[in-house]
Design a protein around this motif. Structure first.
Motif, PDB file in Angstrom:
ATOM      1  N   ALA A   1       3.640 -11.440  -2.216  1.00 47.94           N
ATOM      2  CA  ALA A   1       2.188 -11.475  -2.040  1.00 47.94           C
ATOM      3  C   ALA A   1       1.686 -10.045  -1.860  1.00 47.94           C
ATOM      4  CB  ALA A   1       1.849 -12.335  -0.835  1.00 47.94           C
ATOM      5  N   GLU A   2       0.502  -9.903  -1.330  1.00 48.30           N
ATOM      6  CA  GLU A   2      -0.078  -8.569  -1.252  1.00 48.30           C
ATOM      7  C   GLU A   2       0.775  -7.635  -0.405  1.00 48.30           C
ATOM      8  OE1 GLU A   2      -4.250  -8.270  -0.264  1.00 48.30           O
ATOM      9  OE2 GLU A   2      -3.844  -6.411   0.767  1.00 48.30           O
ATOM     10  N   VAL A   3       0.813  -6.424  -0.843  1.00 46.45           N
ATOM     11  CA  VAL A   3       1.493  -5.357  -0.122  1.00 46.45           C
ATOM     12  C   VAL A   3       1.003  -5.313   1.324  1.00 46.45           C
ATOM     13  CG1 VAL A   3       1.650  -2.884  -0.014  1.00 46.45           C
ATOM     14  CG2 VAL A   3       1.684  -4.027  -2.205  1.00 46.45           C
TER      15      VAL A   3
ATOM     16  N   TYR B   1       8.450  -2.352 -12.487  1.00 50.50           N
ATOM     17  CA  TYR B   1       7.012  -2.499 -12.538  1.00 50.50           C
ATOM     18  C   TYR B   1       6.374  -2.319 -11.183  1.00 50.50           C
ATOM     19  CZ  TYR B   1       9.301  -7.113 -12.787  1.00 50.50           C
ATOM     20  OH  TYR B   1      10.173  -8.154 -12.692  1.00 50.50           O
ATOM     21  N   GLY B   2       5.088  -2.411 -11.171  1.00 49.44           N
ATOM     22  CA  GLY B   2       4.192  -1.907 -10.141  1.00 49.44           C
ATOM     23  C   GLY B   2       4.356  -2.282  -8.701  1.00 49.44           C
ATOM     24  N   TYR B   3       4.308  -3.600  -8.381  1.00 50.51           N
ATOM     25  CA  TYR B   3       4.146  -3.997  -6.984  1.00 50.51           C
ATOM     26  C   TYR B   3       2.955  -3.277  -6.363  1.00 50.51           C
ATOM     27  CZ  TYR B   3       8.714  -6.016  -7.612  1.00 50.51           C
ATOM     28  OH  TYR B   3       9.771  -6.742  -8.077  1.00 50.51           O
ATOM     29  N   ALA B   4       1.943  -3.083  -7.150  1.00 46.75           N
ATOM     30  CA  ALA B   4       0.697  -2.475  -6.675  1.00 46.75           C
ATOM     31  C   ALA B   4       0.958  -1.146  -5.963  1.00 46.75           C
ATOM     32  CB  ALA B   4      -0.060  -3.430  -5.757  1.00 46.75           C
ATOM     33  N   GLY B   5       1.939  -0.398  -6.401  1.00 47.94           N
ATOM     34  CA  GLY B   5       2.116   0.944  -5.851  1.00 47.94           C
ATOM     35  C   GLY B   5       2.839   1.010  -4.533  1.00 47.94           C
ATOM     36  N   ALA B   6       3.304  -0.133  -4.034  1.00 53.34           N
ATOM     37  CA  ALA B   6       3.952  -0.115  -2.718  1.00 53.34           C
ATOM     38  C   ALA B   6       5.212   0.737  -2.711  1.00 53.34           C
ATOM     39  CB  ALA B   6       4.269  -1.544  -2.293  1.00 53.34           C
TER      40      ALA B   6
ATOM     41  N   VAL C   1       4.485   4.362  -2.433  1.00 55.80           N
ATOM     42  CA  VAL C   1       4.136   4.757  -1.068  1.00 55.80           C
ATOM     43  C   VAL C   1       5.414   5.026  -0.282  1.00 55.80           C
ATOM     44  CG1 VAL C   1       3.081   4.005   1.092  1.00 55.80           C
ATOM     45  CG2 VAL C   1       2.003   3.437  -1.063  1.00 55.80           C
TER      46      VAL C   1
END
Lengths: 236, 290, 266
Positions: free
Chosen positions: B204-206, B231-236, B239
């Motif tokens: 789910a969301e980072v 792939y991304g994982y929304a940039g987690a 970070v």
């Protein structure tokens, strides 16, 4: 004869082939108080816009003696004017000085303008907290602050309660006399203002006639005009 | 104008008619849900069948929404292979829509409920899945049985080689830190422990606290590598790598393949070998009870 | 609380503060000029850009900028076709934005990405994004500061403003551009769906309390920043989604303010 400050000659204006104004001619001298009245939809607001140059006539000429003459406008109070608009009377009045930026100068002029309309001390009141009549006076102050020579008003008394009505009309009369400002005012409620005006521009069904206020008062009872009135249901 | 129209209609009819006749001699039409299922089917089917992958290149397998065309295509197919309803919740809809096409769940029975659905990352399970494909292909197209068996044997040898390479790498006892817990079966088979940032199967969301925890963990244990899918994982993951000394290593769970890799000839084996190299580099720490 | 020592959280706070200042600044004008549907339309338009970014490796903020600007122009274009029913254009843009995002959702690689598109991922702000957010916010603040009179006049009475010499066309153009930028920087951070919250609710709160136009602007920025900080704090402490908490904080605050004012009047 005093020089004409506004001269409208054979002006016509129309949209898509519909003529809103047809061949209108009249003139006004400095210091006149001209009431513009008549049947609905006859083009009264359009005339004001032509005078302000936001619209261009399809034919004919308007000449305003602009040399040193400024023209100010109080538009019809929009039904959509939101009383919750977060601005003080001072902030709104100051808009009349746009694009002036000097804060001290603005403050001084605002004070003076609000005094002229009997709202001294109301500078920091939110416009929404003022009564209808007071709001209208703020808008008049905004128009006066730039020291105009000509003041155009579009139905300034609409939606104002009867008590304030008289005040506004007296105010406009005073402005006209004390500061020698030429006033052109579109109105339906001619009865309240007729005592302060000296001329009436009457928009009949087919023509526009310029009368002195005395003539107008007499002509109300004249059969022809009364017929005009009642036929179009204008309570004026 | 009328002449043109008539000609067009005639041409149209002719093309359809001829292709109709050609269809009678058609190869078996096999549909697979996403990349690795497609790859397995291809390994076994070879040139004997037309194999198609429903999830397009670059798209995620789990959140995919099949189009009406997909449903229609599958209903014309001979077999539809998919992993299971955990990995592809949408497969059930496709199976329902394509009532006359047998829908075969390849992962069924290979793992327990609520566990990590990425079973194919264990090469031995992969072979089991290919076995199921073999059986189904033979029953759908018995004429090519020999060919299928041969393909299966080739695949089996490749799996053995792959399996042996992993064993030789001596990864047993090592722990890997990865972002998404997709590598359970791989780790179990070769004695590794998987520590992941995102616990839930469907990330789910980072979450800020999770990221903070991971950074702490990496710093405390001086972990040098974090494994993540490409792939991304929304940039987690960015970070995390930005704020620690850890570097990112790719561990591809074989869910998604982009056009370019496919054109370069990548398949399950090439990806798993690449994964092995990265594991050799990165799975170097043994954390105690992490 | 130690979580705020991490650079990524500090970055998140800075980004959130900048955005929660920029959005109410344009939001004031949006509310007063009854442009809220436009703001909404652009937010939905940006959805597509962010989705594009996350799915295909394009920087999502850049994607958002392009998509939002495109939406802004498309909006004007469609509006021209329906002069009397301009609201149609905003609905069209919203449908387009959501529709395109829906198409793209098939290409989303992980659930985290998809959620990020809708609800933002303030914890994953990169250096470039932070710089961009900073530049956009500062530009917006400067523009509003130096054009306060023009904006007030146009919000109050656009016709009179034009008569008095305000270049309404140019102000409208620049304002729409800045609005699009504000939406873009926010889309990936607080999420496309929650942009309207920070754009509309802080001005709404401010309008309940302010005593002047200037005061209204300052107050709305204060409220915006308050929502953002509170939201981040609460979401970090209780492991909740930041975008959502910010929204709820805003709405609750507005309701409380309204109730207090009602109470006073009695």
């Amino acid at each position: 004869m005093e020089r004409e400050i506004i001269k409208v000659t054979n002006v016509s204006f129309g949209y898509d082939g519909n003529d809103v104004l047809k061949d209108v001619s009249f003139c006004a001298q400095r210091g006149d108080f001209l009431c513009i009245t008549g049947i609905n939809g006859a083009g009264k607001t359009t005339l004001l816009k032509l005078l302000l140059k936001t619209l261009k006539p399809s034919s004919g000429t308007i000449s305003i003696d602009y040399t040193g003459n400024k023209i100010s406008y109080v538009p019809q109070k929009a039904a959509s004017f939101n009383p919750a608009f977060p601005a003080t009377a001072a902030e709104i009045t100051a808009l009349g000085l746009y694009p002036e930026k000097n804060k001290a100068k603005i403050a001084g002029e605002v004070k003076a303008a609000l005094k002229k309309v009997n709202l001294q001390g109301c500078e920091n009141k939110l416009i929404g907290k003022l009564s209808g009549g007071q709001q209208q006076r703020v808008f008049i102050a905004k128009a006066l602050i730039s020291s105009p020579d000509i003041l155009l008003l579009d139905e300034p008394t609409t939606g104002i309660d009867r008590d304030s009505l008289g005040d506004i009309c007296c105010l406009l009369g005073d402005i006209n006399k004390n500061y020698n400002i030429t006033v052109l005012m579109v109105t339906h409620d001619i009865a309240s203002i007729i005592n302060h005006a000296n001329k009436v521009l009457y928009f009949g069904g087919d023509k526009v006639s310029l009368l002195s206020s005395a003539q107008y008062r007499n002509n109300i009872f004249h059969a022809g005009m009364a017929a005009d009135f009642t036929a179009h249901g204008d309570g004026g | 104008m009328k002449k043109l129209l008539i000609t067009a209609v005639l041409v149209f009819a002719a093309v359809n008619f001829t292709s109709c006749r050609a269809a009678q001699k058609e190869k078996p039409q096999i549909y697979a849900s996403f990349f690795v299922m497609y790859d397995f089917a291809l390994q076994i089917a070879g040139a004997n069948a037309d194999v198609y992958c429903i999830v397009p290149s670059g798209a995620g397998a789990h959140n995919f929404e099949p189009t009406p065309q997909d449903m229609a295509a599958v209903s014309e197919a001979d077999i539809f292979f998919y992993s299971d309803s955990v990995m592809e919740p949408w497969a059930g809809n496709v199976a329902d829509a394509a009532q006359n096409t047998p829908a075969v769940s390849l992962s069924e029975g290979l793992y327990e409920e609520n566990a990590d659905p990425h079973v194919w990352l264990n090469p031995n399970y992969a072979l089991k899945m290919m076995e199921v494909i073999l059986v189904k292909l033979i029953s759908a197209d018995p004429d090519n049985t020999d060919s299928y068996i041969e393909n299966y044997n080739i695949a089996s040898e490749k799996i053995d080689a792959l399996n042996q390479s992993y064993i030789d790498a001596q990864l047993s006892g090592k722990t890997i830190l990865c972002y998404h817990a997709a590598y359970t079966h791989l780790c179990d088979e070769y004695g590794m422990t998987q520590k992941s940032v995102e616990e839930t199967g469907n990330s789910a969301e980072v979450s800020a606290s999770k990221i903070a925890e991971t950074i702490e963990f990496i710093n405390e244990n001086e972990i040098k590598y974090i494994f993540a899918a490409p792939y991304g994982y929304a940039g987690a993951v960015d970070v995390i790598t930005r704020e620690t000394a850890a570097k990112r290593l790719e561990l591809n769970p074989c869910e998604i393949l982009d056009e370019k890799s496919r054109a370069d000839g990548a398949d399950y084996f090439s990806i798993m070998y690449a994964n092995l190299e990265n594991l050799k580099t990165g799975a170097q720490y043994t954390a105690s009870g992490a | 609380m130690r979580i705020f020592l991490y650079p990524f959280m500090q970055r998140a706070i800075i980004a959130a503060l900048l955005i929660s200042a920029a959005l109410p600044l344009v939001g004031n004008i949006v509310v007063l000029r009854r442009l809220s549907p436009v703001g909404d339309a652009l937010s939905h338009g940006s959805l597509f850009g962010v989705a594009l970014g996350l799915c295909f490796g394009v920087n999502p903020v850049l994607g958002a900028v392009l998509a939002t600007l495109f939406s802004a122009f498309l909006l004007e274009f469609i509006r021209g076709a329906f002069p009397k029913y301009s609201e149609i254009s905003t609905s069209i843009i919203m449908s387009l934005g959501v529709g395109l995002a829906a198409v793209l959702s098939g290409f989303v690689k992980s659930r985290a990405d998809f959620d990020a598109v809708l609800f933002g991922s303030v914890v994953a702000v990169s250096d470039i994004e932070l710089v961009f957010i900073f530049l956009v916010s500062v530009s917006i603040a400067l523009y509003i500061f130096f054009n306060l009179n023009e904006l007030l006049y146009m919000a109050f009475d656009e016709e009179s403003a034009a008569v008095s010499g305000v270049n309404c066309k140019r102000v409208n153009f620049i304002f729409t551009f800045l609005l699009a930028l504000a939406v873009s920087i926010s889309a990936k951070t607080v999420g496309a769906l929650l942009i309207s919250t920070l754009m509309v609710i802080p001005p709404a709160c401010a309008m309940q309390l302010s005593k002047s136009f200037k005061g209204n602007i300052i107050l709305s920025v204060a409220f915006g920043m308050f929502f953002a900080l509170t939201g981040l704090l609460v979401s970090a402490l209780f492991d909740l989604k930041p975008g959502g908490v910010i929204s709820v904080t805003g709405v609750l605050t507005l309701i409380v303010i309204i109730l207090i004012r009602r109470g006073r009047k009695i």
